[in-house]
Scaffold this motif. Sequence first.
Motif, PDB file in Angstrom:
ATOM      1  N   SER A 163     -87.395  61.745  26.563  1.00  0.00           N
ATOM      2  CA  SER A 163     -86.728  60.525  25.959  1.00  0.00           C
ATOM      3  C   SER A 163     -85.449  60.262  26.461  1.00  0.00           C
ATOM      4  O   SER A 163     -84.748  59.151  26.449  1.00  0.00           O
ATOM      5  CB  SER A 163     -86.671  60.478  24.482  1.00  0.00           C
ATOM      6  OG  SER A 163     -85.731  61.625  24.044  1.00  0.00           O
ATOM      7  N   LEU A 164     -84.687  61.231  27.062  1.00  0.00           N
ATOM      8  CA  LEU A 164     -83.358  61.072  27.652  1.00  0.00           C
ATOM      9  C   LEU A 164     -83.222  60.843  29.181  1.00  0.00           C
ATOM     10  O   LEU A 164     -83.176  61.987  29.950  1.00  0.00           O
ATOM     11  CB  LEU A 164     -82.360  62.339  27.227  1.00  0.00           C
ATOM     12  CG  LEU A 164     -82.376  62.428  25.665  1.00  0.00           C
ATOM     13  CD1 LEU A 164     -81.750  64.114  25.558  1.00  0.00           C
ATOM     14  CD2 LEU A 164     -81.347  61.332  25.077  1.00  0.00           C
TER      15      LEU A 164
ATOM     16  N   ASN B  54     -85.117  66.233  25.592  1.00  0.00           N
ATOM     17  CA  ASN B  54     -85.728  65.723  24.400  1.00  0.00           C
ATOM     18  C   ASN B  54     -86.968  65.003  24.523  1.00  0.00           C
ATOM     19  O   ASN B  54     -87.377  63.790  24.020  1.00  0.00           O
ATOM     20  CB  ASN B  54     -84.876  64.832  23.532  1.00  0.00           C
ATOM     21  CG  ASN B  54     -85.502  64.489  22.123  1.00  0.00           C
ATOM     22  OD1 ASN B  54     -85.759  65.445  21.453  1.00  0.00           O
ATOM     23  ND2 ASN B  54     -85.240  63.371  21.380  1.00  0.00           N
TER      24      ASN B  54
ATOM     25  N   HIS C 278     -77.693  64.331  28.354  1.00  0.00           N
ATOM     26  CA  HIS C 278     -77.175  64.306  27.052  1.00  0.00           C
ATOM     27  C   HIS C 278     -75.674  63.475  26.994  1.00  0.00           C
ATOM     28  O   HIS C 278     -75.073  64.020  28.292  1.00  0.00           O
ATOM     29  CB  HIS C 278     -76.770  65.570  26.467  1.00  0.00           C
ATOM     30  CG  HIS C 278     -78.250  66.297  26.221  1.00  0.00           C
ATOM     31  ND1 HIS C 278     -79.122  66.128  25.345  1.00  0.00           N
ATOM     32  CD2 HIS C 278     -79.213  67.152  27.343  1.00  0.00           C
ATOM     33  CE1 HIS C 278     -80.257  66.930  25.418  1.00  0.00           C
ATOM     34  NE2 HIS C 278     -80.336  67.403  26.470  1.00  0.00           N
ATOM     35  N   SER C 279     -75.348  63.003  26.136  1.00  0.00           N
ATOM     36  CA  SER C 279     -73.913  62.302  25.813  1.00  0.00           C
ATOM     37  C   SER C 279     -73.596  61.574  26.856  1.00  0.00           C
ATOM     38  O   SER C 279     -72.427  61.847  27.193  1.00  0.00           O
ATOM     39  CB  SER C 279     -73.017  63.631  25.275  1.00  0.00           C
ATOM     40  OG  SER C 279     -73.743  64.327  24.649  1.00  0.00           O
TER      41      SER C 279
ATOM     42  N   VAL D 233     -72.280  56.876  25.067  1.00  0.00           N
ATOM     43  CA  VAL D 233     -71.412  57.240  23.727  1.00  0.00           C
ATOM     44  C   VAL D 233     -70.485  56.198  23.305  1.00  0.00           C
ATOM     45  O   VAL D 233     -70.272  55.748  22.227  1.00  0.00           O
ATOM     46  CB  VAL D 233     -70.872  58.643  24.087  1.00  0.00           C
ATOM     47  CG1 VAL D 233     -69.569  59.026  23.056  1.00  0.00           C
ATOM     48  CG2 VAL D 233     -71.948  59.538  24.058  1.00  0.00           C
TER      49      VAL D 233
ATOM     50  N   GLY E  90     -82.414  55.164  24.746  1.00  0.00           N
ATOM     51  CA  GLY E  90     -80.984  55.764  25.203  1.00  0.00           C
ATOM     52  C   GLY E  90     -80.805  56.957  24.189  1.00  0.00           C
ATOM     53  O   GLY E  90     -79.588  57.386  24.331  1.00  0.00           O
ATOM     54  N   GLY E  91     -81.554  57.623  23.818  1.00  0.00           N
ATOM     55  CA  GLY E  91     -81.469  58.802  23.013  1.00  0.00           C
ATOM     56  C   GLY E  91     -81.614  58.541  21.437  1.00  0.00           C
ATOM     57  O   GLY E  91     -81.095  59.579  20.544  1.00  0.00           O
ATOM     58  N   PHE E  92     -81.758  57.320  21.213  1.00  0.00           N
ATOM     59  CA  PHE E  92     -81.855  57.114  19.534  1.00  0.00           C
ATOM     60  C   PHE E  92     -83.260  56.637  19.319  1.00  0.00           C
ATOM     61  O   PHE E  92     -84.093  56.021  20.039  1.00  0.00           O
ATOM     62  CB  PHE E  92     -80.951  55.695  19.391  1.00  0.00           C
ATOM     63  CG  PHE E  92     -79.624  56.488  19.272  1.00  0.00           C
ATOM     64  CD1 PHE E  92     -78.778  56.715  18.105  1.00  0.00           C
ATOM     65  CD2 PHE E  92     -79.030  56.418  20.636  1.00  0.00           C
ATOM     66  CE1 PHE E  92     -77.639  57.390  18.148  1.00  0.00           C
ATOM     67  CE2 PHE E  92     -77.547  57.057  20.733  1.00  0.00           C
ATOM     68  CZ  PHE E  92     -76.796  57.543  19.518  1.00  0.00           C
ATOM     69  N   PRO E  93     -83.775  56.656  17.799  1.00  0.00           N
ATOM     70  CA  PRO E  93     -85.230  56.410  17.526  1.00  0.00           C
ATOM     71  C   PRO E  93     -85.459  54.945  17.961  1.00  0.00           C
ATOM     72  O   PRO E  93     -84.762  54.004  17.619  1.00  0.00           O
ATOM     73  CB  PRO E  93     -85.012  56.507  15.854  1.00  0.00           C
ATOM     74  CG  PRO E  93     -83.736  57.457  15.679  1.00  0.00           C
ATOM     75  CD  PRO E  93     -82.988  56.999  16.946  1.00  0.00           C
ATOM     76  N   VAL E  94     -86.521  54.780  18.654  1.00  0.00           N
ATOM     77  CA  VAL E  94     -86.957  53.490  19.082  1.00  0.00           C
ATOM     78  C   VAL E  94     -88.459  53.516  19.224  1.00  0.00           C
ATOM     79  O   VAL E  94     -89.280  54.595  19.735  1.00  0.00           O
ATOM     80  CB  VAL E  94     -86.300  53.087  20.179  1.00  0.00           C
ATOM     81  CG1 VAL E  94     -86.843  53.528  21.435  1.00  0.00           C
ATOM     82  CG2 VAL E  94     -86.245  51.374  20.411  1.00  0.00           C
TER      83      VAL E  94
ATOM     84  N   ILE F 116     -77.823  49.994  16.590  1.00  0.00           N
ATOM     85  CA  ILE F 116     -77.519  51.271  17.405  1.00  0.00           C
ATOM     86  C   ILE F 116     -78.429  51.531  18.360  1.00  0.00           C
ATOM     87  O   ILE F 116     -78.170  51.775  19.623  1.00  0.00           O
ATOM     88  CB  ILE F 116     -77.290  52.334  16.274  1.00  0.00           C
ATOM     89  CG1 ILE F 116     -76.329  52.091  15.359  1.00  0.00           C
ATOM     90  CG2 ILE F 116     -76.948  53.767  17.119  1.00  0.00           C
ATOM     91  CD1 ILE F 116     -74.810  52.291  15.783  1.00  0.00           C
TER      92      ILE F 116
ATOM     93  N   LYS G 135     -89.286  56.490  23.530  1.00  0.00           N
ATOM     94  CA  LYS G 135     -88.610  57.317  24.134  1.00  0.00           C
ATOM     95  C   LYS G 135     -87.109  56.867  24.926  1.00  0.00           C
ATOM     96  O   LYS G 135     -86.523  56.553  24.354  1.00  0.00           O
ATOM     97  CB  LYS G 135     -89.581  58.124  25.548  1.00  0.00           C
ATOM     98  CG  LYS G 135     -90.900  58.690  24.884  1.00  0.00           C
ATOM     99  CD  LYS G 135     -90.664  59.946  24.626  1.00  0.00           C
ATOM    100  CE  LYS G 135     -92.044  60.865  24.148  1.00  0.00           C
ATOM    101  NZ  LYS G 135     -91.929  62.242  23.564  1.00  0.00           N
TER     102      LYS G 135
END
Lengths: 450, 450
Positions: A69-70, A66, A74-75, A80, A283-287, A320, A279
Amino acid sequence: MNSQNSNQNSNGETSKAIYERAVDVLTGGVSRNTIFRKPHPFYAASANGSFIKDIDGIERLDFANNMASLVHGHSHPAIVNAVTEQLQKGSAYTMGSEAEVLFAELLIGRSPEFEKIRFMNSGTEAVMTMIKASRAYTGKPKIAKAEGAYHGTYDYAEISQTANPSNWGDINNPNAVPVVQGTPQKVLDDVVIFPFNDIKRTIHLLDQNANQIACVLIDPVPHRIGLFPATSEFIEAIYNWTRKNNALLVFDEVVSYRVNFAGAQCSYSVKPDLTALGKIIGGGFPVGALAGKAKIMEVLDPRGTFLKHPHSGTFSANPISMTAGRVAMEMFDEQAVSNLNALAMKARKQIEEVIKIADVPMCLTGAGSMFKLHFQKHAPNTYREAYQNKETREIINELLDYLFLKEDIIMINTLACMFSTTLTQKDIDRLSEALLRGIKIMKPKIDKLV
Amino acid sequence: MNSQNSNQNSNGETSKAIYERAVDVLTGGVSRNTIFRKPHPFYAASANGSFIKDIDGIERLDFANNMASLVHGHSHPAIVNAVTEQLQKGSAYTMGSEAEVLFAELLIGRSPEFEKIRFMNSGTEAVMTMIKASRAYTGKPKIAKAEGAYHGTYDYAEISQTANPSNWGDINNPNAVPVVQGTPQKVLDDVVIFPFNDIKRTIHLLDQNANQIACVLIDPVPHRIGLFPATSEFIEAIYNWTRKNNALLVFDEVVSYRVNFAGAQCSYSVKPDLTALGKIIGGGFPVGALAGKAKIMEVLDPRGTFLKHPHSGTFSANPISMTAGRVAMEMFDEQAVSNLNALAMKARKQIEEVIKIADVPMCLTGAGSMFKLHFQKHAPNTYREAYQNKETREIINELLDYLFLKEDIIMINTLACMFSTTLTQKDIDRLSEALLRGIKIMKPKIDKLV
């Protein structure tokens, strides 16, 4: 070619069908031009570790993560689990949460130059707030930025990101070229464009605007310029200029923070006043985040009698993103950074070997866990050297398509890789073997480019 | 007073301790000034439905709903379940996901004026993109906005949001007042400030800048102006002006979209060209969106030969926000909107009764599921009428503190309520009874204000 998916339908029939629905409702069928590809984007069904399975069941090895950013793929189960737990407690309140304090403590503890931090929702917001804070602190209106550097979509920050030979002008005084049509002339007038890593010309340009410049904005490893680091001499020269001229040196480390445990900035003897983050820290969420010297960050302090820079944001520091970010960055410790950089260096060496075997005029640039392929024999040192013309863009797209469709490998659309800790030696072997096959097929075209 | 928590420690000792850590790492100890309160913010531990429990175990009834962004309260099980499922499949990819298409289809189907949509990460980003798209489409540099209206933190959009009697100037030609110190004069020069709902003065001001205005930006129910709707006549007059002057009418419905099934815009006979969305459409997760006429949205289409407005965003249209948003908006159907608006209207009537019983010079304004208390006998019609001086601000803070600390009720710091579907008649009874007690205590001070 990758055999795992070879019997499956790799033409993306279901993706094509979804895209046909998408164009009816989304302009151009997408919300991010980075995922657009001709004739249609592909749609992800699920993703795990280093792999994304598309909606037709094809699983691809992911080196894009992404858009960098990851950093744990993933996951990741730890992320999670932590987010699943936080979900039960709420995703956003008109109150504080300890999650933002814990994460702020972690980042402040990590990077010695971060005295205070404030969170927002994206890298774009972080860079915008950094520029506004610089103006508020210095009282000056202009910013200086490097030709070709990407810093998000705030007008001032994006000027000249896509400058090309038809409009970039004299290297001694590069034009301020709008990215978006209709950008006010008054915005262009407040942006000084300099050539990255070119000390003499840059200092000269800064001198010409000495009393007007609030900050000099630098991405120390600018992806869109060509993914090579700023030289120590360049950063030191700019730093010294800012000290003499009451200006701030501000870093956009939204992408480059991953390069070292405390960001790319820890490679330099002088440090930025402010740093924009994004990025991987989500941790994979918007920031997004702005960090830096306490006396400058104070412009944002609501406790003051005269608040110079009021700032809020409905989703800023939501628990989150704060929880996911903290867990991701805890796992990205010094050892993890060092291992990841070593794996990326191993991949670079293998791909350099591929280039040698294929005997093509190509090279690699990069830093830390990121690298980029160039269609030129010698590594570029400037944006103008690294600039890709239309013919080169076509070959890049052809190679990206080959990798995506025939080898089930995803790279960033600039032919860059941004590694995650879930990648293994096996994965980089697969990448270099796939690149060898692809480059061999395209060798006649690549040779013709020179 | 609320008995439920009365034996517990409501001084927020743990919150105080967390804030002491927060100020060491976060500027002013917060990332959003909206959650700041003296002497310290309170920290949420968990939230469910209409209730937030703070870290000291005090449970409060929430009428703020994260600044109007949670239309189904906290941790709604349908949203939690859908997000938990998506989490297993990944939170963001360098690929499309069907989640964005499904959500786009839902919103396009909901609001007849939305021909195309594009997602981003916040209301700030949505308004910024809307302004940039307006400039790209019209080729003109200026925007016009209402004095006092809040539209996020993009410089152009925030001008004069906090204008006050010392700097707002002549009502016939309001000053463009910066929110952030150091805002470039060139930005101020490109923003035309008009008095909301004042047709004659507004049209005169627009006329003076006729060839320069890309768009007129309107929040049809502007919270910070005073939370009263734009009149039909005002919207029609501006719409007609934009038709004659090749300008766009653009709505910021980040807050007001909740007012009706298809947004506040469905109350008017004329419609905006573009609409910015955010808040509730994210289901509690970071989101922004730009929607509107296809021929204008086309400036963002990456398929064109000349892309006027390149735009991307690492987390734009991420499948977590898209999934949460879709589930939330599916549940916020015509019946739910209608029920929620009826409950809010019931609350308004009860609070008007409270004002009458307490015999204080106060009133209410609002629309749909939102309302706001004012310390004046007659409902304000303009920003300058609704403007709160320092003495009024102090009383507001005292009443907010009373509600928060003694009644365990959370309102927005402007004395506004933004309802969620989890609220019940019992909750609004509790609100009106608490307000009655609070207003009675403060009656001497309130009476003195007039």
